[in-house]
Scaffold this active site. Sequence first.
Site, PDB file in Angstrom:
ATOM      1  N   HIS A 148      -3.736  -4.617  -0.670  1.00 29.86           N
ATOM      2  CA  HIS A 148      -3.373  -5.228   0.605  1.00 29.86           C
ATOM      3  C   HIS A 148      -3.452  -6.751   0.491  1.00 29.86           C
ATOM      4  O   HIS A 148      -4.548  -7.316   0.590  1.00 29.86           O
ATOM      5  CB  HIS A 148      -4.328  -4.770   1.712  1.00 29.86           C
ATOM      6  CG  HIS A 148      -4.129  -3.359   2.154  1.00 29.86           C
ATOM      7  ND1 HIS A 148      -3.206  -3.005   3.107  1.00 29.86           N
ATOM      8  CD2 HIS A 148      -4.738  -2.210   1.755  1.00 29.86           C
ATOM      9  CE1 HIS A 148      -3.250  -1.694   3.298  1.00 29.86           C
ATOM     10  NE2 HIS A 148      -4.160  -1.187   2.491  1.00 29.86           N
ATOM     11  N   CYS A 160       0.840  -1.199   0.000  1.00 33.78           N
ATOM     12  CA  CYS A 160       0.000   0.000   0.000  1.00 33.78           C
ATOM     13  C   CYS A 160       0.882   1.259   0.000  1.00 33.78           C
ATOM     14  O   CYS A 160       1.624   1.464  -0.950  1.00 33.78           O
ATOM     15  CB  CYS A 160      -1.001  -0.019   1.145  1.00 33.78           C
ATOM     16  SG  CYS A 160      -2.345   1.184   0.917  1.00 33.78           S
ATOM     17  N   GLU A 170      -2.632  -8.847   2.720  1.00 37.81           N
ATOM     18  CA  GLU A 170      -3.052  -9.372   4.019  1.00 37.81           C
ATOM     19  C   GLU A 170      -4.553  -9.249   4.231  1.00 37.81           C
ATOM     20  O   GLU A 170      -5.096  -9.844   5.169  1.00 37.81           O
ATOM     21  CB  GLU A 170      -2.284  -8.669   5.150  1.00 37.81           C
ATOM     22  CG  GLU A 170      -2.765  -7.278   5.500  1.00 37.81           C
ATOM     23  CD  GLU A 170      -2.295  -6.190   4.557  1.00 37.81           C
ATOM     24  OE1 GLU A 170      -2.544  -5.007   4.846  1.00 37.81           O
ATOM     25  OE2 GLU A 170      -1.685  -6.516   3.517  1.00 37.81           O
TER      26      GLU A 170
END
Length: 209
Positions: free
Chosen positions: A189, A82, A191
């Site tokens: 992202h 990011c 994650e």
Amino acid sequence: MSPTVAVLDYGSGNLHSATRALAAAGAQVLLTADASACLDADGLVVPGVGAFAACMEGLAAVDGPRIIRERLAAGRPVLGICVGHQVMFDRGVEHGVEASGVGVLPGTVERLHAERLPHMGWNVVDAADGSALFAGAESERFYFVHSYGVRADADVAWPEDARVTWVEHGGDRVVAAIELGALSATQFHPEKSGSAGARLLRNWIATLS
């Protein structure tokens, strides 16, 4: 033995979700601002949320730019996520404030032209040919939340060996990820991207030694 990954702790948010996701993907993870630990780890992850200039200030406070440049100069893997992806570029322009980035990638991070901002949600990306990051996940959807990025119409002179992955949003074609030497970076992202993001992190961890 699992590879070691240092997550650079420089005051940016989202550190713990990145740490958990990397551990779930098979790495031994250390959340740290210690320069020696960051240089010695098999991989370094630079997360980031918020404003470009603020993230650069936080990085500078822990000597992050030097750590990143030293690792890359030695061919040691770095993953930016990011705003941690954005700060790898030459500079960012946000709310009229221009800030220098780490400068290991060419280009300027600027506000997108799309009418609907932020770009928030799940998108399929146009993965670069031969991408190691997206192997087995080329057609998957990844989670984005950002209003700034490096646009395709910015006429960046990409290095010949750069693998650039793109995403379309509101008529803007924006860098979604880039792989260049030991550097990998994603605007989205991983994650927060479910099984697709987990696959991408496993792919990156598999490159560590």
